[in-house]
Design an enzyme around this catalytic site. Sequence first.
Site, PDB file in Angstrom:
ATOM      1  NE  ARG A  71      -3.284   2.315  -0.266  1.00 40.42           N
ATOM      2  CZ  ARG A  71      -4.485   2.759   0.062  1.00 40.42           C
ATOM      3  NH1 ARG A  71      -5.348   1.948   0.591  1.00 40.42           N
ATOM      4  NH2 ARG A  71      -4.819   4.007  -0.151  1.00 40.42           N
ATOM      5  CG  ASN A 113     -13.555  12.251   0.791  1.00 44.01           C
ATOM      6  OD1 ASN A 113     -13.677  11.833  -0.373  1.00 44.01           O
ATOM      7  ND2 ASN A 113     -14.148  11.640   1.811  1.00 44.01           N
ATOM      8  CG  HIS A 115     -18.884  10.755   3.691  1.00 43.26           C
ATOM      9  ND1 HIS A 115     -18.400   9.518   3.294  1.00 43.26           N
ATOM     10  CD2 HIS A 115     -19.836  10.506   4.606  1.00 43.26           C
ATOM     11  CE1 HIS A 115     -19.047   8.577   3.960  1.00 43.26           C
ATOM     12  NE2 HIS A 115     -19.915   9.141   4.761  1.00 43.26           N
TER      13      HIS A 115
HETATM   14  C1  GAR Z   1     -20.497  10.535  -4.222  1.00 37.03           C
HETATM   15  O1  GAR Z   1     -21.819  10.524  -3.770  1.00 37.03           O
HETATM   16  C2  GAR Z   1     -19.531  10.646  -3.068  1.00 37.03           C
HETATM   17  O2  GAR Z   1     -20.054  11.388  -1.999  1.00 37.03           O
HETATM   18  C3  GAR Z   1     -19.349   9.202  -2.689  1.00 37.03           C
HETATM   19  O3  GAR Z   1     -19.271   8.537  -3.908  1.00 37.03           O
HETATM   20  C4  GAR Z   1     -20.114   9.187  -4.851  1.00 37.03           C
HETATM   21  C5  GAR Z   1     -19.343   9.347  -6.133  1.00 37.03           C
HETATM   22  O4  GAR Z   1     -20.183   9.802  -7.167  1.00 37.03           O
HETATM   23  N1  GAR Z   1     -18.146   9.030  -1.918  1.00 37.03           N
HETATM   24  C6  GAR Z   1     -18.057   8.186  -0.898  1.00 37.03           C
HETATM   25  O5  GAR Z   1     -18.944   7.443  -0.546  1.00 37.03           O
HETATM   26  C7  GAR Z   1     -16.717   8.214  -0.190  1.00 37.03           C
HETATM   27  N2  GAR Z   1     -16.746   7.461   0.994  1.00 37.03           N
HETATM   28  P1  GAR Z   1     -19.591  10.321  -8.542  1.00 37.03           P
HETATM   29  O6  GAR Z   1     -18.541   9.293  -9.014  1.00 37.03           O
HETATM   30  O7  GAR Z   1     -20.760  10.347  -9.467  1.00 37.03           O
HETATM   31  O8  GAR Z   1     -18.980  11.668  -8.311  1.00 37.03           O
END
Ligand code: GAR
Length: 214
Positions: A71, A113, A115
């Site tokens: 990693r 980030n 979330h």
């Molecule tokens: C988004 O809703 C983001 O908040 C989530 O993934 C989706 C990506 O959508 N992220 C997480 O859950 C991180 N833990 P996208 O690829 O259409 O932007």
Amino acid sequence: MSRGDRKIDIAVLASGSGTNLEAIARAIDDGEVPARIALVLSDNPDAFALERARKRGIPTRVVLLSDYPDRSSYDRAIVAALEEAGVDLVVLAGYMKLAGPEFVRAFKGRIMNIHPALLPSFPGTQGVRDTLEHGVKVSGVTVHFVDEGLDTGPIIVQEAVPVEEGDDEETLHNRIHQAEYRQYPRAVRLFAEGRLEIDGRKVRVIPGSTEERG
Ligand code: GAR
């Protein structure tokens, strides 16, 4: 603190569809965010986010965890790609890997980030599912700086989103996405304008426009 009139260079890291990438790219095109997307990087060669980037002429990179012995060498490869692209800010947009310690150290205070929940509730990769299973009535979106924990870094902006009777994961996530498309470009803009100050767990937003003066 101001970054002056210069546009900042950002990298977007995405593992999937990339609709947040698209929302940020549109806000940049519309002149709302003084930034340029210098790189879209993915850990998934099939991520539709890469296709979106190519269509826009944005350089792309795929860095596969399976190509590295561990990693930490994988994280070093990501840092090298980001440094080579010379980016000021790293934007995680549906990037489904935890940023390792070397990555966080290399870009301290310069990784964001998004979330799909109101942190600190429901961290992790199943935020929307966990929200529904818990039965809360209000969820939302959080944009935060990344530290070494799982979704634990200082919070930049949040927006509440109602959970409605009969919601399933798809309907709630769709509603949350709409809030994400407002809040992620906003957070990137605040950073680009030099208006975010991290003070311990808190992020102070320096007033600079009518919107933020409240
Ligand atoms: C988004 O809703 C983001 O908040 C989530 O993934 C989706 C990506 O959508 N992220 C997480 O859950 C991180 N833990 P996208 O690829 O259409 O932007």
